[in-house]
Design a protein around this motif. Sequence first.
Motif, PDB file in Angstrom:
ATOM      1  N   MET B   1       4.486  12.137  -6.564  1.00 38.34           N
ATOM      2  CA  MET B   1       3.427  11.315  -7.172  1.00 38.34           C
ATOM      3  C   MET B   1       2.101  11.608  -6.483  1.00 38.34           C
ATOM      4  O   MET B   1       1.941  11.350  -5.293  1.00 38.34           O
ATOM      5  N   PHE B   2       1.171  12.181  -7.186  1.00 38.23           N
ATOM      6  CA  PHE B   2      -0.108  12.552  -6.598  1.00 38.23           C
ATOM      7  C   PHE B   2      -1.222  12.028  -7.477  1.00 38.23           C
ATOM      8  O   PHE B   2      -1.298  12.350  -8.656  1.00 38.23           O
ATOM      9  N   MET B   3      -2.092  11.181  -6.921  1.00 35.95           N
ATOM     10  CA  MET B   3      -3.214  10.617  -7.669  1.00 35.95           C
ATOM     11  C   MET B   3      -2.771   9.968  -8.971  1.00 35.95           C
ATOM     12  O   MET B   3      -3.423  10.101 -10.009  1.00 35.95           O
ATOM     13  N   GLY B   4      -1.641   9.273  -8.908  1.00 33.95           N
ATOM     14  CA  GLY B   4      -1.193   8.517 -10.064  1.00 33.95           C
ATOM     15  C   GLY B   4      -0.423   9.326 -11.085  1.00 33.95           C
ATOM     16  O   GLY B   4       0.128   8.770 -12.023  1.00 33.95           O
ATOM     17  N   ALA B   5      -0.344  10.648 -10.898  1.00 31.01           N
ATOM     18  CA  ALA B   5       0.337  11.473 -11.899  1.00 31.01           C
ATOM     19  C   ALA B   5       1.839  11.352 -11.750  1.00 31.01           C
ATOM     20  O   ALA B   5       2.358  11.440 -10.645  1.00 31.01           O
ATOM     21  N   SER B   6       2.566  11.153 -12.852  1.00 28.84           N
ATOM     22  CA  SER B   6       4.010  11.026 -12.763  1.00 28.84           C
ATOM     23  C   SER B   6       4.727  11.983 -13.696  1.00 28.84           C
ATOM     24  O   SER B   6       5.937  12.030 -13.735  1.00 28.84           O
ATOM     25  N   THR B   7       3.984  12.769 -14.473  1.00 29.55           N
ATOM     26  CA  THR B   7       4.616  13.748 -15.351  1.00 29.55           C
ATOM     27  C   THR B   7       4.111  15.135 -14.952  1.00 29.55           C
ATOM     28  O   THR B   7       3.127  15.269 -14.221  1.00 29.55           O
ATOM     29  N   GLU B   8       4.795  16.171 -15.447  1.00 28.88           N
ATOM     30  CA  GLU B   8       4.388  17.539 -15.116  1.00 28.88           C
ATOM     31  C   GLU B   8       2.941  17.802 -15.524  1.00 28.88           C
ATOM     32  O   GLU B   8       2.152  18.347 -14.767  1.00 28.88           O
ATOM     33  N   GLU B   9       2.587  17.362 -16.758  1.00 26.73           N
ATOM     34  CA  GLU B   9       1.216  17.592 -17.220  1.00 26.73           C
ATOM     35  C   GLU B   9       0.226  16.888 -16.300  1.00 26.73           C
ATOM     36  O   GLU B   9      -0.793  17.451 -15.904  1.00 26.73           O
ATOM     37  N   SER B  85      -5.683  -4.375  -9.893  1.00 30.94           N
ATOM     38  CA  SER B  85      -4.777  -3.710 -10.835  1.00 30.94           C
ATOM     39  C   SER B  85      -4.753  -2.197 -10.657  1.00 30.94           C
ATOM     40  O   SER B  85      -3.890  -1.532 -11.219  1.00 30.94           O
ATOM     41  N   GLY B  86      -5.660  -1.653  -9.865  1.00 33.08           N
ATOM     42  CA  GLY B  86      -5.610  -0.227  -9.555  1.00 33.08           C
ATOM     43  C   GLY B  86      -4.724   0.108  -8.353  1.00 33.08           C
ATOM     44  O   GLY B  86      -4.430   1.271  -8.093  1.00 33.08           O
ATOM     45  N   ILE B  87      -4.302  -0.926  -7.617  1.00 30.80           N
ATOM     46  CA  ILE B  87      -3.484  -0.693  -6.411  1.00 30.80           C
ATOM     47  C   ILE B  87      -2.028  -0.964  -6.772  1.00 30.80           C
ATOM     48  O   ILE B  87      -1.540  -2.085  -6.659  1.00 30.80           O
ATOM     49  N   THR B  88      -1.341   0.066  -7.264  1.00 33.52           N
ATOM     50  CA  THR B  88      -0.035  -0.153  -7.889  1.00 33.52           C
ATOM     51  C   THR B  88       1.142   0.301  -7.028  1.00 33.52           C
ATOM     52  O   THR B  88       2.286   0.054  -7.388  1.00 33.52           O
ATOM     53  N   GLN B  89       0.879   0.972  -5.914  1.00 32.79           N
ATOM     54  CA  GLN B  89       1.982   1.587  -5.157  1.00 32.79           C
ATOM     55  C   GLN B  89       2.221   0.954  -3.790  1.00 32.79           C
ATOM     56  O   GLN B  89       2.892   1.542  -2.949  1.00 32.79           O
ATOM     57  N   TYR B  90       1.638  -0.224  -3.551  1.00 38.20           N
ATOM     58  CA  TYR B  90       1.764  -0.830  -2.214  1.00 38.20           C
ATOM     59  C   TYR B  90       2.984  -1.728  -2.139  1.00 38.20           C
ATOM     60  O   TYR B  90       3.247  -2.512  -3.055  1.00 38.20           O
ATOM     61  N   ASP B  91       3.719  -1.647  -1.015  1.00 39.10           N
ATOM     62  CA  ASP B  91       4.911  -2.478  -0.846  1.00 39.10           C
ATOM     63  C   ASP B  91       4.581  -3.907  -0.425  1.00 39.10           C
ATOM     64  O   ASP B  91       5.366  -4.819  -0.648  1.00 39.10           O
ATOM     65  N   GLY B  92       3.422  -4.109   0.202  1.00 37.36           N
ATOM     66  CA  GLY B  92       3.009  -5.465   0.581  1.00 37.36           C
ATOM     67  C   GLY B  92       2.339  -6.181  -0.586  1.00 37.36           C
ATOM     68  O   GLY B  92       2.312  -5.687  -1.711  1.00 37.36           O
TER      69      GLY B  92
END
Lengths: 209, 209
Positions: B1-9, B85-92
Amino acid sequence: MFMGASTEEGKLIAEKSRIIVKSLIKDQIEEIDPTEADIIERIVHSTADPEYAKLVQFHPKFVENAIDSLKANEDILTDINMVKSGITQYDGDVDCFIKNDEVIKIAKEFDITRASAAIQYASDIGFKGIIVIGNAPTALFKAIELFESNKLNVKAIVGAPVGFVGAADSKEALIHSNIPSIVTKGPKGGTPVAVASINSLIRLVKLNY
Amino acid sequence: MFMGASTEEGKLIAEKSRIIVKSLIKDQIEEIDPTEADIIERIVHSTADPEYAKLVQFHPKFVENAIDSLKANEDILTDINMVKSGITQYDGDVDCFIKNDEVIKIAKEFDITRASAAIQYASDIGFKGIIVIGNAPTALFKAIELFESNKLNVKAIVGAPVGFVGAADSKEALIHSNIPSIVTKGPKGGTPVAVASINSLIRLVKLNY
């Protein structure tokens, strides 16, 4: 309520900002339609970046179509949740499908971005209204493709995807598509630009424009 | 996962963008700390505006303090919901109190902005962690005031308020406060800048930096 301000201090700041913005971009706004001028002012207010006054380009039917759609409380579809969460004053529905399970399935199946799959999904479920894009060029390309094959009932598009890969091209494609739109030409754009544009129109509709 | 990208494209787009960004700002990043360089790259990627590479200023303890706080899963407090809503990957926890009933009461009682009242409220309930400001200078001024009177347990601040009224001054005040911070000097800033900064660090922590 002006530019999100709801307290006296907030209103004073917003008014002072408005005067500064007008003075910075007066050459770009003094001879254009007042609604278009209001949108440009609000974009510059939101970004503190006067360059946007030179980058914004309107389709001649954008304001009229967008206002008709907002007056009818048609849906607003955003590409990412950050854009959705900035649109707080609309009486109709504001949707973003990027985290929808069906969208994640479509993205995997066709190996496209989730943002693009979310537009496909909106078409599949019969979306009608305004699309507001503040991030993903791939979502904008998909919207144009579906519109051109008569599969997307979009009345107007706020086209402010951002970035060095695809964003400028997607906005050129939008201009050529003849969908009523506002775009920020070139790589620049983003969620504040997208949100400022649609919120300007929502406020005008609330004022019984 | 880099800069929000989750697909190959999405990943291909992000990689291509990264190369373009590096080439645009290489003079500003080649001799600085790699973590600070990563944050700057991500800001420019998110805004498509290379000028930010010249506007960003780091406190020498910002990266270290912020990473310690993130590793401990301390809270992140944002000034507005768009940033949250832009901070989507934080565990806390990621909090924003601007719509809280108590905050609305504080704002009315003291005639301050809601954004400022929300920081007061966070102090009242014993907040501890990182504050991320992408919009409101008044929130930043309040955070500095509370920190200086030992009423706010803030480990680091992302200071990216935007606008022509107060934003630049609030960021100068932050630099002088000696709170570990990142700021974008001058009027420019905004939610994408704020989100890019904190998301860069969250990703590094997840990579076991």
